[in-house]
Scaffold this motif. Structure first.
Motif, PDB file in Angstrom:
ATOM      1  N   GLY A 267       0.759  -1.238   0.000  1.00  0.00           N
ATOM      2  CA  GLY A 267       0.000   0.000   0.000  1.00  0.00           C
ATOM      3  C   GLY A 267       0.786   1.282   0.000  1.00  0.00           C
ATOM      4  N   ALA A 268       2.115   1.226  -0.069  1.00  0.00           N
ATOM      5  CA  ALA A 268       2.910   2.457  -0.047  1.00  0.00           C
ATOM      6  C   ALA A 268       2.591   3.323  -1.264  1.00  0.00           C
ATOM      7  N   GLU A 269       2.351   4.616  -1.006  1.00  0.00           N
ATOM      8  CA  GLU A 269       2.068   5.578  -2.076  1.00  0.00           C
ATOM      9  C   GLU A 269       3.293   6.408  -2.433  1.00  0.00           C
ATOM     10  N   ILE A 270       4.250   6.493  -1.518  1.00  0.00           N
ATOM     11  CA  ILE A 270       5.526   7.184  -1.738  1.00  0.00           C
ATOM     12  C   ILE A 270       6.610   6.321  -1.109  1.00  0.00           C
TER      13      ILE A 270
ATOM     14  N   TRP B 136       9.754   4.197 -11.544  1.00  0.00           N
ATOM     15  CA  TRP B 136       9.090   3.914 -12.813  1.00  0.00           C
ATOM     16  C   TRP B 136       8.320   2.601 -12.763  1.00  0.00           C
ATOM     17  N   VAL B 137       8.952   1.545 -12.306  1.00  0.00           N
ATOM     18  CA  VAL B 137       8.325   0.227 -12.312  1.00  0.00           C
ATOM     19  C   VAL B 137       7.112   0.183 -11.395  1.00  0.00           C
ATOM     20  N   ASN B 138       7.201   0.854 -10.236  1.00  0.00           N
ATOM     21  CA  ASN B 138       6.120   0.795  -9.249  1.00  0.00           C
ATOM     22  C   ASN B 138       5.137   1.943  -9.365  1.00  0.00           C
ATOM     23  N   ARG B 139       5.430   2.903 -10.244  1.00  0.00           N
ATOM     24  CA  ARG B 139       4.514   4.010 -10.548  1.00  0.00           C
ATOM     25  C   ARG B 139       4.191   4.845  -9.312  1.00  0.00           C
ATOM     26  N   VAL B 140       5.193   5.101  -8.478  1.00  0.00           N
ATOM     27  CA  VAL B 140       4.991   5.934  -7.288  1.00  0.00           C
ATOM     28  C   VAL B 140       6.127   6.946  -7.192  1.00  0.00           C
ATOM     29  N   PRO B 141       5.875   8.096  -6.528  1.00  0.00           N
ATOM     30  CA  PRO B 141       6.967   9.030  -6.264  1.00  0.00           C
ATOM     31  C   PRO B 141       7.975   8.399  -5.306  1.00  0.00           C
TER      32      PRO B 141
ATOM     33  N   LEU C 182      -1.579  12.352  -5.390  1.00  0.00           N
ATOM     34  CA  LEU C 182      -1.525  10.906  -5.198  1.00  0.00           C
ATOM     35  C   LEU C 182      -2.722  10.196  -5.827  1.00  0.00           C
ATOM     36  N   ASP C 183      -3.889  10.842  -5.830  1.00  0.00           N
ATOM     37  CA  ASP C 183      -5.062  10.229  -6.457  1.00  0.00           C
ATOM     38  C   ASP C 183      -4.853  10.063  -7.962  1.00  0.00           C
ATOM     39  N   GLU C 184      -4.299  11.109  -8.578  1.00  0.00           N
ATOM     40  CA  GLU C 184      -4.037  11.041 -10.021  1.00  0.00           C
ATOM     41  C   GLU C 184      -2.979   9.992 -10.330  1.00  0.00           C
ATOM     42  N   LEU C 185      -1.935   9.935  -9.496  1.00  0.00           N
ATOM     43  CA  LEU C 185      -0.883   8.961  -9.726  1.00  0.00           C
ATOM     44  C   LEU C 185      -1.398   7.538  -9.573  1.00  0.00           C
ATOM     45  N   LYS C 186      -2.291   7.323  -8.599  1.00  0.00           N
ATOM     46  CA  LYS C 186      -2.865   5.990  -8.423  1.00  0.00           C
ATOM     47  C   LYS C 186      -3.695   5.598  -9.641  1.00  0.00           C
ATOM     48  N   SER C 187      -4.472   6.552 -10.149  1.00  0.00           N
ATOM     49  CA  SER C 187      -5.291   6.275 -11.328  1.00  0.00           C
ATOM     50  C   SER C 187      -4.421   5.897 -12.519  1.00  0.00           C
ATOM     51  N   ARG C 188      -3.336   6.633 -12.715  1.00  0.00           N
ATOM     52  CA  ARG C 188      -2.431   6.318 -13.818  1.00  0.00           C
ATOM     53  C   ARG C 188      -1.739   4.979 -13.596  1.00  0.00           C
TER      54      ARG C 188
ATOM     55  N   VAL D 283      26.980  14.065  -0.859  1.00  0.00           N
ATOM     56  CA  VAL D 283      25.712  14.673  -0.467  1.00  0.00           C
ATOM     57  C   VAL D 283      24.857  14.846  -1.715  1.00  0.00           C
ATOM     58  N   VAL D 284      23.889  13.994  -1.890  1.00  0.00           N
ATOM     59  CA  VAL D 284      22.969  14.086  -3.017  1.00  0.00           C
ATOM     60  C   VAL D 284      21.575  13.772  -2.509  1.00  0.00           C
ATOM     61  N   SER D 285      20.610  14.638  -2.806  1.00  0.00           N
ATOM     62  CA  SER D 285      19.223  14.343  -2.497  1.00  0.00           C
ATOM     63  C   SER D 285      18.444  14.418  -3.797  1.00  0.00           C
ATOM     64  N   VAL D 286      17.568  13.464  -4.020  1.00  0.00           N
ATOM     65  CA  VAL D 286      16.832  13.401  -5.278  1.00  0.00           C
ATOM     66  C   VAL D 286      15.363  13.113  -5.001  1.00  0.00           C
ATOM     67  N   LEU D 287      14.477  13.870  -5.638  1.00  0.00           N
ATOM     68  CA  LEU D 287      13.058  13.571  -5.624  1.00  0.00           C
ATOM     69  C   LEU D 287      12.669  13.058  -6.998  1.00  0.00           C
ATOM     70  N   LEU D 288      11.936  11.978  -7.055  1.00  0.00           N
ATOM     71  CA  LEU D 288      11.552  11.386  -8.329  1.00  0.00           C
ATOM     72  C   LEU D 288      10.041  11.301  -8.438  1.00  0.00           C
ATOM     73  N   VAL D 289       9.503  11.624  -9.595  1.00  0.00           N
ATOM     74  CA  VAL D 289       8.077  11.487  -9.824  1.00  0.00           C
ATOM     75  C   VAL D 289       7.798  10.054 -10.269  1.00  0.00           C
ATOM     76  N   HIS D 290       6.545   9.683 -10.441  1.00  0.00           N
ATOM     77  CA  HIS D 290       6.186   8.286 -10.681  1.00  0.00           C
ATOM     78  C   HIS D 290       6.685   7.744 -12.009  1.00  0.00           C
ATOM     79  N   THR D 291       7.028   8.600 -12.935  1.00  0.00           N
ATOM     80  CA  THR D 291       7.548   8.126 -14.215  1.00  0.00           C
ATOM     81  C   THR D 291       9.052   7.872 -14.176  1.00  0.00           C
ATOM     82  N   GLY D 292       9.692   8.128 -13.050  1.00  0.00           N
ATOM     83  CA  GLY D 292      11.136   7.990 -12.960  1.00  0.00           C
ATOM     84  C   GLY D 292      11.880   9.255 -13.339  1.00  0.00           C
ATOM     85  N   GLU D 293      11.146  10.290 -13.710  1.00  0.00           N
ATOM     86  CA  GLU D 293      11.768  11.571 -14.048  1.00  0.00           C
ATOM     87  C   GLU D 293      12.238  12.270 -12.776  1.00  0.00           C
TER      88      GLU D 293
END
Length: 206
Positions: free
Chosen positions: A98-101, A132-137, A190-196, A161-171
């Protein structure tokens, strides 16, 4: 849910109260990394504090990840520690629970076993793959300076020192360089990402 540890000892409990107060004051979810001793065993440990200051539980780092997922005020989050980030099974397991992020707080730097190996770029590709594979941020961090002072060892390692935020597409939507610390902010629907993600069907036959 993540595995809850026994109540922390006094040296841990005092700063933990400060972090709980800070989470409540700012209305944010905070992940606190701790080096923990329980039953004569040492663990990397992440304590998850919800936006109202409530301690939701913790994840003790085992060699095999055990689906540490926490329901916070804002989202259900999956938390992996250090070596977990190399394994696709860990990310998938958390999303199946159930993880969304996904969050991967990590201390990592130059690999002492191979002076010619520098895994930062590879690490970024792996983080993008999990997203990308799991379609979550995904929020991934490689951070700081590791200082070890014990009766057995005295050492100090400067880490990338590197911090990275990734969107659900892996971008990669926000990132920090390896020269200085930074605060990164990104917003996700998160609702839109779940739908996609449902349309993508990655877990349809799981």
């Amino acid at each position: 849910m993540g595995k809850r540890s026994p109540s922390p000892t006094l040296p841990i409990a005092i700063p933990m109260c400060r972090m709980q107060n800070l989470a409540k004051e700012l209305g944010v979810v905070i992940l606190v990394g701790i080096f923990d001793e329980t039953n004569n065993t040492y663990y990397n440990m992440i304590v998850v504090i919800d936006a109202d200051g409530t301690e939701l539980g913790c994840y003790h780092k085992f060699q095999t990840p055990n689906d540490p997922v926490f329901q916070t005020r804002y989202a259900k989050i999956g938390v992996g520690i250090f070596w977990d980030h190399w394994f696709p099974e860990a990310a998938q397991d958390m999303v199946l629970h159930g993880a969304e992020i996904l969050f991967y707080p990590t201390v990592i730097g130059p690999e002492s076993e191979d002076v010619g190996l520098y895994s930062q770029d590879h690490w970024k590709r792996v983080m993008r793959g999990h997203s990308w594979v799991n379609r979550v941020p995904l929020v991934g961090t490689r951070i700081g300076k590791e200082i070890i002072h014990s009766e057995y060892e005295m050492s100090e390692n400067s880490l990338t020192v590197v911090s990275v935020l990734l969107v659900h597409t892996g971008e990669i939507v926000e990132s920090a360089d390896d020269e200085k610390e930074a605060i990164l902010i990104a917003q996700f629907d998160l609702d839109e990402l779940k739908s996609r993600g449902d349309c993508w069907g990655a877990f349809r036959y799981q």
